[in-house]
Design a protein around this motif. Structure first.
Motif, PDB file in Angstrom:
ATOM      1  N   LEU A  19     -30.731  73.849 120.151  1.00  0.00           N
ATOM      2  CA  LEU A  19     -30.670  74.149 118.718  1.00  0.00           C
ATOM      3  C   LEU A  19     -31.456  75.418 118.414  1.00  0.00           C
ATOM      4  N   ALA A  20     -32.600  75.582 119.063  1.00  0.00           N
ATOM      5  CA  ALA A  20     -33.393  76.797 118.870  1.00  0.00           C
ATOM      6  C   ALA A  20     -32.626  78.024 119.357  1.00  0.00           C
ATOM      7  N   SER A  21     -31.875  77.888 120.451  1.00  0.00           N
ATOM      8  CA  SER A  21     -31.074  79.000 120.960  1.00  0.00           C
ATOM      9  C   SER A  21     -29.988  79.391 119.969  1.00  0.00           C
ATOM     10  N   CYS A  22     -29.422  78.398 119.293  1.00  0.00           N
ATOM     11  CA  CYS A  22     -28.371  78.674 118.309  1.00  0.00           C
ATOM     12  C   CYS A  22     -28.886  79.534 117.160  1.00  0.00           C
ATOM     13  N   MET A  23     -30.181  79.414 116.870  1.00  0.00           N
ATOM     14  CA  MET A  23     -30.750  80.185 115.771  1.00  0.00           C
ATOM     15  C   MET A  23     -30.712  81.687 116.065  1.00  0.00           C
ATOM     16  N   GLY A  24     -30.566  82.049 117.337  1.00  0.00           N
ATOM     17  CA  GLY A  24     -30.535  83.459 117.686  1.00  0.00           C
ATOM     18  C   GLY A  24     -29.151  84.040 117.831  1.00  0.00           C
ATOM     19  N   VAL A  25     -28.111  83.251 117.546  1.00  0.00           N
ATOM     20  CA  VAL A  25     -26.742  83.728 117.743  1.00  0.00           C
ATOM     21  C   VAL A  25     -26.342  84.736 116.662  1.00  0.00           C
ATOM     22  N   CYS A  26     -26.541  84.348 115.415  1.00  0.00           N
ATOM     23  CA  CYS A  26     -26.201  85.235 114.299  1.00  0.00           C
ATOM     24  C   CYS A  26     -26.893  84.713 113.052  1.00  0.00           C
ATOM     25  N   LYS A  27     -26.817  85.477 111.973  1.00  0.00           N
ATOM     26  CA  LYS A  27     -27.502  85.083 110.741  1.00  0.00           C
ATOM     27  C   LYS A  27     -26.954  83.773 110.187  1.00  0.00           C
ATOM     28  N   GLN A  28     -25.638  83.576 110.241  1.00  0.00           N
ATOM     29  CA  GLN A  28     -25.057  82.340 109.705  1.00  0.00           C
ATOM     30  C   GLN A  28     -25.591  81.129 110.461  1.00  0.00           C
ATOM     31  N   TRP A  29     -25.582  81.200 111.792  1.00  0.00           N
ATOM     32  CA  TRP A  29     -26.071  80.074 112.589  1.00  0.00           C
ATOM     33  C   TRP A  29     -27.564  79.845 112.344  1.00  0.00           C
ATOM     34  N   ASN A  30     -28.299  80.935 112.197  1.00  0.00           N
ATOM     35  CA  ASN A  30     -29.734  80.810 111.945  1.00  0.00           C
ATOM     36  C   ASN A  30     -29.995  80.096 110.624  1.00  0.00           C
ATOM     37  N   ASP A  31     -29.262  80.498 109.604  1.00  0.00           N
ATOM     38  CA  ASP A  31     -29.465  79.876 108.288  1.00  0.00           C
ATOM     39  C   ASP A  31     -29.130  78.392 108.322  1.00  0.00           C
ATOM     40  N   ILE A  32     -28.073  78.030 109.048  1.00  0.00           N
ATOM     41  CA  ILE A  32     -27.684  76.619 109.113  1.00  0.00           C
ATOM     42  C   ILE A  32     -28.679  75.824 109.955  1.00  0.00           C
ATOM     43  N   ALA A  33     -29.064  76.378 111.118  1.00  0.00           N
ATOM     44  CA  ALA A  33     -29.955  75.651 112.031  1.00  0.00           C
ATOM     45  C   ALA A  33     -31.357  75.473 111.468  1.00  0.00           C
ATOM     46  N   LYS A  34     -31.729  76.273 110.487  1.00  0.00           N
ATOM     47  CA  LYS A  34     -33.047  76.120 109.864  1.00  0.00           C
ATOM     48  C   LYS A  34     -33.133  74.885 108.968  1.00  0.00           C
ATOM     49  N   ASP A  35     -31.994  74.277 108.668  1.00  0.00           N
ATOM     50  CA  ASP A  35     -31.989  73.078 107.827  1.00  0.00           C
ATOM     51  C   ASP A  35     -32.920  72.037 108.455  1.00  0.00           C
ATOM     52  N   ASP A  36     -33.898  71.578 107.687  1.00  0.00           N
ATOM     53  CA  ASP A  36     -34.919  70.684 108.256  1.00  0.00           C
ATOM     54  C   ASP A  36     -34.345  69.330 108.657  1.00  0.00           C
ATOM     55  N   PHE A  37     -33.165  68.998 108.170  1.00  0.00           N
ATOM     56  CA  PHE A  37     -32.534  67.737 108.578  1.00  0.00           C
ATOM     57  C   PHE A  37     -32.273  67.725 110.081  1.00  0.00           C
ATOM     58  N   PHE A  38     -31.819  68.843 110.610  1.00  0.00           N
ATOM     59  CA  PHE A  38     -31.539  68.898 112.050  1.00  0.00           C
ATOM     60  C   PHE A  38     -32.823  68.717 112.865  1.00  0.00           C
ATOM     61  N   TRP A  39     -33.901  69.281 112.356  1.00  0.00           N
ATOM     62  CA  TRP A  39     -35.177  69.160 113.080  1.00  0.00           C
ATOM     63  C   TRP A  39     -35.793  67.783 112.904  1.00  0.00           C
ATOM     64  N   LYS A  40     -35.448  67.134 111.797  1.00  0.00           N
ATOM     65  CA  LYS A  40     -35.859  65.737 111.654  1.00  0.00           C
ATOM     66  C   LYS A  40     -35.144  64.876 112.701  1.00  0.00           C
ATOM     67  N   CYS A  41     -33.905  65.213 112.993  1.00  0.00           N
ATOM     68  CA  CYS A  41     -33.164  64.494 114.042  1.00  0.00           C
ATOM     69  C   CYS A  41     -33.848  64.693 115.398  1.00  0.00           C
ATOM     70  N   GLN A  42     -34.326  65.918 115.662  1.00  0.00           N
ATOM     71  CA  GLN A  42     -35.025  66.172 116.921  1.00  0.00           C
ATOM     72  C   GLN A  42     -36.331  65.396 116.988  1.00  0.00           C
ATOM     73  N   CYS A  43     -37.072  65.392 115.895  1.00  0.00           N
ATOM     74  CA  CYS A  43     -38.342  64.654 115.856  1.00  0.00           C
ATOM     75  C   CYS A  43     -38.120  63.154 115.998  1.00  0.00           C
ATOM     76  N   ALA A  44     -37.012  62.670 115.451  1.00  0.00           N
ATOM     77  CA  ALA A  44     -36.719  61.233 115.516  1.00  0.00           C
ATOM     78  C   ALA A  44     -36.479  60.777 116.945  1.00  0.00           C
ATOM     79  N   LYS A  45     -35.997  61.684 117.804  1.00  0.00           N
ATOM     80  CA  LYS A  45     -35.797  61.331 119.213  1.00  0.00           C
ATOM     81  C   LYS A  45     -37.122  61.147 119.941  1.00  0.00           C
ATOM     82  N   ARG A  46     -38.169  61.861 119.490  1.00  0.00           N
ATOM     83  CA  ARG A  46     -39.457  61.848 120.173  1.00  0.00           C
ATOM     84  C   ARG A  46     -40.476  60.951 119.473  1.00  0.00           C
ATOM     85  N   TRP A  47     -40.515  61.041 118.160  1.00  0.00           N
ATOM     86  CA  TRP A  47     -41.521  60.304 117.387  1.00  0.00           C
ATOM     87  C   TRP A  47     -40.839  59.589 116.216  1.00  0.00           C
TER      88      TRP A  47
END
Length: 251
Positions: A19-47
């Protein structure tokens, strides 16, 4: 389905590094991947327990994941505040009430170790002495002997002095050589270090001292030719040893 909607479906399925790699693809992908919901999904896998709260415990789930998702690498120590040139070690070895060895060993001598092991040393002990692990050794002159089986009557004390502050600390206090490793020809004793009250969370750190020997006759006598000291529980480099010695309870 528009490309943005496709990304919003795919992104939650990715691993954090992807997901972090996707943030470097282009501005559109970066703006979408910054959505904190996606990172909440990542945190939910660990904590998962953290994600049960309505809000992240810090600024955002993205910052939480970025801060804690991987182990911190071992950091380089700052230069020690003391050097082996500042130190001298007072080493005394008894067999019951008979003094076998009593020397003041400069820190520089203890640090430099053996230039080459003496003849007659076993291959395993020679391999140990020449290994890359950090250890402090010095030759015993003149040598002394201990009858095999009487090692439990032999004790050792080690004090260390600081020439820069004229203070002394205890490393080992009348510990017995309770164990003989006949595979590597070492008799071992240890003591738990007295750490300064300024470091209340440090405890249970052992100092080890070994008598290095060859055998005379039919394994009846240990001929001690060297002494080794280490703090292998926690300190495995010159810098770590010096920092540990600096934290002793100096008087």
């Amino acid at each position: 389905m528009e490309s943005e909607e496709v990304l919003k479906v795919v992104f939650p399925l990715l691993e954090g590094v992807d997901l972090a790699s996707c943030m470097g693809v282009c501005k559109q992908w970066n703006d979408i991947a910054k959505d904190d919901f996606f990172w909440k999904c990542q945190c939910a896998k660990r904590w998962p327990s953290i994600c049960k709260q309505p809000n992240p415990p810090i600024e955002s789930y993205y910052k939480l994941y970025k801060s804690f998702h991987k182990r911190h690498q071992h950091k380089t120590l700052l230069p020690p505040r003391i050097s082996f040139d500042d130190l001298e070690f007072f080493i005394d070895i008894w067999a019951e009430n008979i003094l076998l060895f009593s020397e003041v060993v400069p820190g520089s001598v203890l640090q430099s170790g053996f230039k080459c092991p003496p003849s007659g040393v076993s291959d395993l002990l020679k391999f140990h002495l020449e290994g890359s692990e950090y250890k402090m050794t010095f030759p015993v002159e003149p040598r002394f002997t201990i009858p095999s089986g009487q090692n439990q009557n032999v004790s050792v004390s080690v004090m260390v002095g600081r020439k820069d502050t004229n203070k002394v600390a205890r490393i080992i206090n009348k510990s017995m050589f309770d164990y003989i490793d006949r595979s590597s020809y070492r008799a071992l004793a240890f003591e738990y270090l007295d750490i300064s009250p300024g470091y209340p969370f440090l405890s249970g750190i052992r100092a080890w001292i070994s008598l290095l020997f060859t055998e005379v006759g039919s394994e009846d006598v240990m001929d001690v030719f060297g002494i080794q000291m280490d703090f292998c529980d926690v300190a495995n480099s010159k810098e770590e040893v010096l920092w540990l010695l600096d934290m002793l309870d100096w008087k």
